[in-house]
Write an enzyme that holds these catalytic residues in place. Structure first.
Site, mmCIF file in Angstrom:
data_model
loop_
_atom_site.group_PDB
_atom_site.id
_atom_site.type_symbol
_atom_site.label_atom_id
_atom_site.label_comp_id
_atom_site.label_asym_id
_atom_site.label_seq_id
_atom_site.Cartn_x
_atom_site.Cartn_y
_atom_site.Cartn_z
ATOM 1 N N TYR A 56 4.898 -9.302 7.333
ATOM 2 C CA TYR A 56 4.573 -7.916 7.646
ATOM 3 C C TYR A 56 4.869 -7.614 9.105
ATOM 4 O O TYR A 56 4.770 -8.494 9.969
ATOM 5 C CB TYR A 56 3.066 -7.659 7.446
ATOM 6 C CG TYR A 56 2.586 -7.849 6.036
ATOM 7 C CD1 TYR A 56 2.479 -6.763 5.173
ATOM 8 C CD2 TYR A 56 2.214 -9.109 5.581
ATOM 9 C CE1 TYR A 56 2.013 -6.934 3.879
ATOM 10 C CE2 TYR A 56 1.749 -9.285 4.289
ATOM 11 C CZ TYR A 56 1.652 -8.193 3.441
ATOM 12 O OH TYR A 56 1.191 -8.363 2.169
ATOM 13 N N TYR B 221 -4.857 -10.003 2.760
ATOM 14 C CA TYR B 221 -4.974 -8.584 3.135
ATOM 15 C C TYR B 221 -4.791 -8.456 4.648
ATOM 16 O O TYR B 221 -5.590 -8.974 5.423
ATOM 17 C CB TYR B 221 -6.350 -8.035 2.750
ATOM 18 C CG TYR B 221 -6.584 -7.926 1.264
ATOM 19 C CD1 TYR B 221 -5.979 -6.912 0.526
ATOM 20 C CD2 TYR B 221 -7.415 -8.817 0.605
ATOM 21 C CE1 TYR B 221 -6.201 -6.793 -0.837
ATOM 22 C CE2 TYR B 221 -7.649 -8.705 -0.763
ATOM 23 C CZ TYR B 221 -7.036 -7.689 -1.482
ATOM 24 O OH TYR B 221 -7.265 -7.574 -2.821
ATOM 25 N N ASP C 201 0.850 -1.188 0.000
ATOM 26 C CA ASP C 201 0.000 0.000 0.000
ATOM 27 C C ASP C 201 0.887 1.239 0.000
ATOM 28 O O ASP C 201 2.036 1.190 0.439
ATOM 29 C CB ASP C 201 -0.887 0.024 1.261
ATOM 30 C CG ASP C 201 -1.927 -1.090 1.222
ATOM 31 O OD1 ASP C 201 -2.284 -1.521 0.105
ATOM 32 O OD2 ASP C 201 -2.362 -1.521 2.304
#
Ligand SMILES: [Zn+2]
Ligand SMILES: [Zn+2]
Length: 418
Positions: free
Chosen positions: A305, A376, A239
């Site tokens: 992440y 996601y 993003d």
């Protein structure tokens, strides 16, 4: 071949040549083409000339005038080669290939010639012309060899239009990038209002964001390669508000129409890293074939992440640990609301492979999450109003959201550096 067969073929060649010579004016190249499979080490022009001489000695003379098949095309080989040399002036290359688009008239004449005079030994006009122009080009330019696959230069001669088009093979450079700041998109993002034309809203830049990883990485390459365009093909994208840290994200930079192709990649790497210093860094640059673009783009890499997460109520450390462990496994995600305007609405299953973290305060935690490509993370944490199941918020029974997100690893065995 036996002596008797040789004699028989000789008679047929003489007979065939006589018929062709009587049909109309023909150049030596086209006459020789009709017998191209006879003998080695001769050009068609030499073959045609020899046959013409032989037939003349036998009393059969060709008709004067412009060749009715190629309309004098083979006489203009040198001109086309000169134009190719001019078009490629100042461009680095090692291999080249010529292609020709015949005019409708030439195609018809060629078809008619082949049908009327089927010697069984004919070379097509296209094939012969491409080779002859190539030979002349190589002699004039002083270097280069024919490259049947991925030639550096491709010349397309359009005979109907009288034009020559030059295509330069792009350069493909693989590497990994780090994005050290938030707010930069991966690729150039045209302005929403003007779609890149330039308007008041974008300050006439045509861009939604002033900088992108693509532009920051490409700039020194465009200068060094004397190219005007480059595209960054990433292995997925983070993003805009997420950083890309750790080992970096694989990408292929495609440099379109490079005039220079002998680039010093270590030097360019240091130029990118110096000029985009606090924002973008690249490493491991090396040349790859075009196929690597598809490989990098289509690979569903495993991603790790680091997420800074905020909770609406206080959380106990044990509750967080239990919730994170219980999430490992299959996650069902309906297309997130935030991207539903540009992606099909469907439910996908992706695996959360690893999940751990600790509280920084009762209402804030730092998590490390590793999932299959396409998972996601923001929605895994928030639940996206029930569209992602299970989610951290649902397991905790407390509203949760990602405050900051960093990608720290992108791995796949398919990548060229794995
Ligand atoms: Zn001809
Ligand atoms: Zn605009």
């Amino acid at each position: 071949m036996s002596a008797a067969n040789q004699e028989q073929q000789g008679k047929e060649v003489i007979k065939g040549t006589a018929i062709i010579l009587r049909a109309g004016p023909i150049c030596d190249d086209c006459l020789g083409r009709a017998f191209a499979k006879l003998g080695h080490g001769f050009s068609n022009r030499q073959r045609g000339g020899a046959l013409r001489t032989l037939l003349s000695m036998l009393g059969v003379d060709g008709k004067p005038g412009t060749c009715w098949i190629c309309d004098g095309l083979f006489g203009r080989v040198e001109d086309w080669a000169d134009r190719a040399v001019a078009a490629s002036q100042g461009i680095e290359f090692e291999s080249y290939l010529f292609g020709v688009k015949l005019s409708p008239r030439l195609s018809q004449m060629e078809a008619f010639f082949n049908e009327r005079f089927p010697t069984g030994l004919t070379e097509s006009l296209k094939h012969a012309f491409n080779r002859e122009v190539g030979k002349a080009f190589e002699a004039k330019s002083g270097h280069g060899t024919v490259g049947l696959t991925n030639p550096h230069l491709s010349f397309i001669i359009d005979l109907a239009q009288g034009k020559i088009e030059l295509r330069i093979l792009p350069l493909y450079i693989y590497g990994r990038y780090l994005k050290l700041v938030r707010g930069i998109p991966q690729t150039r993002w045209p302005c929403r209002h003007c779609r890149g034309e330039g308007c008041k809203a974008c300050g006439f830049t045509g861009k939604q964001y002033l900088e992108s990883v693509e532009e920051l990485v490409a700039a020194p390459f465009l200068t060094a390669a004397e190219a005007e365009e480059a595209h960054l093909h990433g292995a997925g994208r983070e993003d805009i508000d997420a950083r890309m840290l750790g080992t970096g994200r694989p990408f292929v930079l495609e440099v379109v129409s490079p005039r220079n192709r002998c680039l010093d990649l270590p030097h360019l790497q240091s130029l990118v890293n110096a000029s985009a210093a606090e924002k973008v860094q690249v490493n491991g640059l090396h040349f790859v074939p075009r196929e690597t673009v598809a490989l990098v783009k289509e690979t569903h890499a495993k991603k790790t992440y680091r997420a800074l997460v905020a909770f609406e109520k206080d959380i106990f450390p044990e509750t967080l640990t239990e919730a994170l462990e219980s999430l490992i496994g299959t996650i069902k995600q309906r297309t997130p609301q935030r991207v539903s305007h540009r992606r099909a609405d469907l439910v996908r299953e992706r695996c959360l492979l690893e999940s751990r973290g600790n509280l920084l305060s009762p209402r804030q935690a730092e998590l490390e999450l590793c999932g299959e490509g396409g998972l996601y993370i923001k929605e895994l944490v928030s639940g996206d109003n029930g569209r992602t199941l299970p989610s951290l918020a649902a397991r905790l029974g407390v509203a949760s959201r990602v405050v900051e997100l960093d990608v720290i690893d992108v791995t796949s065995e398919s990548f060229p550096d794995s």
